[in-house]
Enzyme design. Structure first.
Site, PDB file in Angstrom:
ATOM      1  N   ILE A 160      35.633  38.224 -10.010  1.00 45.96           N
ATOM      2  CA  ILE A 160      34.423  37.996  -9.453  1.00 45.96           C
ATOM      3  C   ILE A 160      34.067  36.441  -9.985  1.00 45.96           C
ATOM      4  O   ILE A 160      33.641  35.350  -9.162  1.00 45.96           O
ATOM      5  CB  ILE A 160      33.265  38.847 -10.074  1.00 45.96           C
ATOM      6  CG1 ILE A 160      33.323  40.139  -9.449  1.00 45.96           C
ATOM      7  CG2 ILE A 160      31.902  38.167  -9.511  1.00 45.96           C
ATOM      8  CD1 ILE A 160      33.006  40.191  -8.074  1.00 45.96           C
ATOM      9  N   VAL A 163      36.404  33.999  -7.700  1.00 44.72           N
ATOM     10  CA  VAL A 163      35.932  33.591  -6.580  1.00 44.72           C
ATOM     11  C   VAL A 163      34.597  32.803  -6.632  1.00 44.72           C
ATOM     12  O   VAL A 163      34.038  32.071  -5.903  1.00 44.72           O
ATOM     13  CB  VAL A 163      35.556  35.049  -5.880  1.00 44.72           C
ATOM     14  CG1 VAL A 163      34.827  34.624  -4.589  1.00 44.72           C
ATOM     15  CG2 VAL A 163      36.989  35.509  -5.582  1.00 44.72           C
ATOM     16  N   GLU A 164      33.559  33.050  -7.528  1.00 45.02           N
ATOM     17  CA  GLU A 164      32.257  32.537  -7.679  1.00 45.02           C
ATOM     18  C   GLU A 164      32.425  31.104  -8.007  1.00 45.02           C
ATOM     19  O   GLU A 164      31.743  30.160  -7.329  1.00 45.02           O
ATOM     20  CB  GLU A 164      31.497  33.271  -8.832  1.00 45.02           C
ATOM     21  CG  GLU A 164      30.897  34.681  -8.393  1.00 45.02           C
ATOM     22  CD  GLU A 164      29.876  34.409  -7.239  1.00 45.02           C
ATOM     23  OE1 GLU A 164      29.329  33.339  -6.935  1.00 45.02           O
ATOM     24  OE2 GLU A 164      29.550  35.464  -6.821  1.00 45.02           O
ATOM     25  N   SER A 165      33.202  30.743  -8.993  1.00 40.44           N
ATOM     26  CA  SER A 165      32.933  29.390  -9.562  1.00 40.44           C
ATOM     27  C   SER A 165      34.337  28.684  -9.906  1.00 40.44           C
ATOM     28  O   SER A 165      34.472  27.602 -10.395  1.00 40.44           O
ATOM     29  CB  SER A 165      32.247  29.247 -10.749  1.00 40.44           C
ATOM     30  OG  SER A 165      32.852  29.741 -11.760  1.00 40.44           O
ATOM     31  N   TYR A 250      33.594  36.888   1.211  1.00 39.43           N
ATOM     32  CA  TYR A 250      33.623  37.097  -0.273  1.00 39.43           C
ATOM     33  C   TYR A 250      34.231  38.417  -0.784  1.00 39.43           C
ATOM     34  O   TYR A 250      35.137  38.308  -1.592  1.00 39.43           O
ATOM     35  CB  TYR A 250      31.980  37.018  -0.766  1.00 39.43           C
ATOM     36  CG  TYR A 250      31.836  37.044  -2.224  1.00 39.43           C
ATOM     37  CD1 TYR A 250      31.735  35.964  -3.042  1.00 39.43           C
ATOM     38  CD2 TYR A 250      31.635  38.198  -2.824  1.00 39.43           C
ATOM     39  CE1 TYR A 250      31.499  36.108  -4.351  1.00 39.43           C
ATOM     40  CE2 TYR A 250      31.342  38.683  -4.304  1.00 39.43           C
ATOM     41  CZ  TYR A 250      31.223  37.510  -4.880  1.00 39.43           C
ATOM     42  OH  TYR A 250      31.031  37.442  -6.214  1.00 39.43           O
TER      43      TYR A 250
END
Length: 279
Positions: A160, A163-165, A250
């Site tokens: 997570i 993928v987020e940052s 996502y």
């Protein structure tokens, strides 16, 4: 209070620093902080000495090393004790870490009680994180450790976060999502994150949200990932992954890194020695 007594007893061994000694303590802390990235154990030695002399900052920094197993063996009880002592003397970041580590304890490292060196972490115990630069490796270790504390598979939390940052604590999206776990203001407030650009606070908030979603959706990784991106209300409304291109993309990216339909933490406990990076 037992904690106050135990730390007071340790400090009796060395007189509290007077105004003339303060600059020396500050100089020692600066030297230790510079040493952390190259020799975390050497930094721990300096923090122990400064903490024995009453340095609150040294207590906090030594607690961080014990919390994440940097240079010294991971020991949450010792970390919690150090954070509690520093927080009780007004150290704000120590209070935040005490909330993150979710443990109360009164066990001090032996190097605080007497002039001995802390136990050294064997070099082979440090996780190897290929394909990540030095900054990303540091953030990845924090993600993995906080995930374990909250019964979230470190691999899932790290997927997570990537993928987020891409593990960037300063990341800021056009929708005002912030930090490593890209928390929007409402989620940060919901999980009591005061500073979204503080990596450990941000990760704690994101992992707590993941834990909440895992409980809500009974470990269904697809629904948890979709909810983390679009919100649980959207997932509930559509009774599955919302038909948003962004959310579907996502979920696909998360599933590529974490290819399990069900969260794995309930089936097997992943110890720190077993943790491996998402490639």
């Amino acid at each position: 209070m037992v904690l106050s007594w135990i730390f007071s007893a340790a400090l009796v061994l060395v007189p509290a620093p007077d105004a003339g000694e303060a600059p020396l303590l500050q100089e020692s802390l600066l030297a230790a902080a510079k040493l952390e990235s190259q020799d975390a154990w050497g930094a721990a030695v300096l923090y122990c000495a400064a903490a024995r002399k009453g340095s609150i900052e040294a207590q906090y920094r030594l607690g961080m090393l014990y919390a994440f197993g940097e240079g010294v063996p991971e020991n949450r009880k010792m970390a919690a004790t150090l954070f509690s002592s520093a927080a009780g003397q007004g150290h704000v970041r120590a209070q935040a870490m005490l909330e993150t580590i979710r443990l109360g304890a009164s066990v001090l490292p032996p190097c605080i009680m007497s002039e001995v060196k802390p136990e050294k972490l064997p070099e082979l115990a440090a996780p190897v994180l290929p394909v990540l630069n030095a900054s990303q490796q540091k953030i990845a270790r924090i993600v993995q450790q906080i995930a374990l504390w909250h019964d979230v598979d470190p691999q899932f939390a790290l997927s997570i976060a990537r993928v987020e940052s891409q593990l960037n604590p300063q990341a800021l999206s056009l929708k005002s999502a912030q930090g490593v776990m890209q928390l929007i203001p409402e989620t940060a407030e919901r999980f009591n994150v005061r500073d979204t650009f503080d990596a450990s606070q941000n990760i704690r908030g994101g992992v707590r949200y993941l834990r909440w979603l895992l409980d809500r959706y009974r470990g269904n990784v697809v629904l948890v990932a979709a909810s983390y991106n679009a919100g649980e209300k959207a997932v509930d409304r559509y009774r599955g992954v919302p038909p948003y291109p962004e959310t579907r993309d996502y979920v696909a990216r998360v599933m590529k890194l974490y290819p399990y339909a069900q969260h794995k933490m309930k089936q097997h406990y992943i110890s720190k020695a077993q943790m491996r990076p998402v490639l």
